[in-house]
Design an enzyme around this catalytic site. Structure first.
Site, short mmCIF file in Angstrom:
data_model
loop_
_atom_site.label_atom_id
_atom_site.label_comp_id
_atom_site.label_asym_id
_atom_site.label_seq_id
_atom_site.Cartn_x
_atom_site.Cartn_y
_atom_site.Cartn_z
CE LYS A 78 -51.59 -55.76 3.14
NZ LYS A 78 -50.92 -54.54 2.65
CB SER A 153 -49.07 -55.84 -0.54
OG SER A 153 -49.29 -54.84 0.45
CB SER A 177 -49.84 -51.80 -0.34
OG SER A 177 -48.58 -52.26 -0.73
#
Lengths: 490, 100
Positions: A78, A153, A177
């Site tokens: 990420k 996310s 997330s």
């Protein structure tokens, strides 16, 4: 089967026994990226040349019998986790061009273990969102239905795993997330106990809630990578000294007959989609069949969780993101000449509208006159929620329920208020408030649209082994479901 | 406390935005004020709360609080590396616009 479709543990077995080479696998991954990435838009940066060069080097090491634990395992990361020399933006214009001069601890641990980084994945800007729509650069699509969100996310990481653009990925989880995108993309996602994994080098959103997590194609893959990245780090004062067990031992087929499960009635209220409810009920029946004991319980303060979470998360974010001022790195906009004007121009140009909204709210909550009404009260609510969980874990081993109340929703669906925006995170947020570990696995699909449904297993502090044991047992029971793949012919 | 008393005015939101070092146009400010006031009503649930007698504490998972260690000086990032991330530097320091 293409080699990019392998699970991480199968890859390691095959590479170590020299059935396949690292380079073959990495090339298959880049072919897949070449084929579908223009549609899905899961990566912000693709590390093509370096990954291929590392793969060749790893093959030479393996030939010389120098085989590190991750043996060239392709990993996506990420884009809020620092990798030395690789642009890290948090999907924000304010960090465009920022090249970290150091690795996050999780990055250095997987690199030292021999992993190969395939690229940096898309996210909601500074992890603020549950859709991956709030990225400043691109909207990531769900591989099960490209008209729907992948969750967020860590949506980019989840999509790269679900669509075989990597073998495994790292994400972060502040209020769901990792688990929400895992649920929406039909894969496994774990948020470990707060303190289990170092946050050093992870760009903070809300420091008391953030935790690094793993998105994978199987429970064993999750356990294997947990072994590598868990454990105390002197560079993170919130990382725990508690010893790290061998998590793979939880995936050996030991049953669950000795375990007691609590099912919160608050997770089965009106907002729960009927098909999600049915799939979760199917899984509860499988737990009963495996000999687990299930009882309904209540978490009485759960109704305050969303409010408390929002206040704490926004307050912490407003403090954490104050450092992005254009001076040391990232975007810098010159104003009319004075320092104050430069700050205003840089931050106003650099942050997206959702980030601005949260920063202003967070500043408001922390301001004189409002601190007691909001922030202090939220911290007290958080304490009560944690105590509710503590009481449950005195009598039960694990809590179980849906990961999200709804299946993945359409990208164009209007999100016009705070409640709707956080709806997907309703069942995941309390876990972050209490600092607990939780895991999401796919437990089936909706009947008409064939969208994945996630089951959430919540453990007491540092009880990841129990969670993994149950998840592994359920995964065996759900084998047929887990062979279903998204149709990637776009 | 009732929600109406908590309604934030455009002027107040403007001041908070300024403290957060964010510049908004009049139009953005008005839109955000409406959004924020909707958001405040979302927090109304917490108004039912009598929080006076409830304590708060920190994460109980923080075992590091039980493990103190001596401060040990270790090498920091080289100055050139740190300054390498900005285009505005002068005499080995970050260069910023004048304050006065």
């Amino acid at each position: 089967m293409q080699l990019n479709e392998l699970k991480a543990v199968d890859y390691l077995n095959m590479v170590k026994s020299r059935e396949i080479s690292v380079e073959e696998v990495v090339r298959d991954i880049f072919q897949q990226i070449d084929r579908i990435e223009h549609t899905l838009k899961a990566y912000l940066f693709i590390n093509l040349e370096e990954a291929l060069s590392e793969a060749k080097k790893m093959d030479r090491r393996i030939k010389d019998n120098d085989i590190p634990p991750l043996a060239g395992l392709p990993v996506a990361i990420k884009d809020n986790i620092c990798i030395k020399g690789m642009e890290t933006t948090c999907a924000s214009r304010i960090l465009k061009g920022f090249i970290p001069p150091y690795d996050a601890t999780v990055t250095s641990r997987i690199k030292d273990a021999g992993a190969i980084i395939i690229g940096k994945t898309n996210l909601d800007e500074f992890s603020m969102g549950s859709t991956t729509k709030n990225s400043a650069f691109q909207v990531t699509l769900n591989p099960w239905d490209i008209n729907r969100v992948p969750g967020g996310s860590s949506g980019g990481s989840a999509v790269t795993v679900a669509s075989h653009e990597t073998l495994i990925a790292l994400g972060t989880d502040t209020g769901g997330s990792v688990r929400v995108p895992a649920s929406f993309c039909g894969i496994v996602g774990i948020k470990p106990t707060y303190g289990r994994i170092s946050r050093y080098g992870v760009i903070s959103s809300s420091s008391s809630l953030d935790q690094v997590g793993i998105l994978s194609k199987g429970v064993k893959d999750t356990a294997m990578l947990m072994n590598i990245i868990s454990g105390y780090d002197p560079l993170d004062s919130t990382s725990s000294h508690i010893s790290v067990p061998d998590f793979l031992l939880s995936c050996t087929g030991e049953g669950i007959k000795d375990l007691k499960f609590a099912v919160p009635k608050e997770f089965f209220k009106q907002e729960l989609n009927i098909e999600v409810k049915e799939r979760v009920a199917d899984s509860l029946n499988k737990i009963l069949k495996l000999g687990g004991e299930i009882e309904e319980i209540s978490l009485p303060n759960l109704e305050y969780a969303l409010s408390a979470y929002s206040i704490i998360a926004m307050a912490e974010a407003s403090s954490n993101l104050a450092k992005f001022d254009g001076i040391q790195y990232g975007l810098r906009m010159e104003g009319s000449g004075d320092l104050e004007d430069m700050y205003l121009k840089t931050r106003s140009e650099g942050f997206g509208s959702e980030v601005k909204r949260r920063l202003i709210l967070g500043t408001y909550f922390l301001s004189s006159g409002h601190y007691e009404d909001y922030y202090l009260k939220a911290k007290k609510i958080r304490n009560l929620i944690r105590k509710d969980f503590e009481n449950i874990f005195q009598k039960y081993d694990l809590i179980i329920g849906p990961t999200t109340p709804i299946p993945p929703f359409e990208i164009e669906e209007r999100i016009d208020n705070q409640l709707t925006m956080l709806l997907a995170d309703t069942y995941t947020i309390p876990v972050n408030l209490a600092g607990l570990p939780a895991l999401s696995i796919n437990c089936g699909f909706t009947s008409k649209e064939r969208l994945p449904v996630g089951l959430q297993i919540i453990g007491g502090p540092f009880q990841e082994e129990k969670m993994l044991r149950v998840a592994y047992n359920l995964e065996q029971e759900l084998k047929e479901i887990n062979t279903v793949e998204p149709n990637l012919l776009f | 406390m009732v929600i109406d008393e908590k309604m934030a005015t455009v002027k107040e939101i403007g001041e908070v935005a300024r403290s957060a070092k964010l510049e908004l146009s009049e139009e953005q400010l008005k839109l955000l004020s409406e959004q924020l006031n909707n958001t405040f009503s979302f927090f109304a649930k917490t108004d039912k709360w009598d929080a006076e007698k409830i304590q708060f504490d920190y994460h109980k998972n923080l075992t590091s609080l039980e493990h103190y260690h001596e401060d040990i000086v270790k090498p920091s990032l080289p100055q050139d590396t740190v300054l390498g991330m900005t285009r505005c530097k002068k005499n080995g320091s970050f260069e910023v616009p004048g304050i006065l």
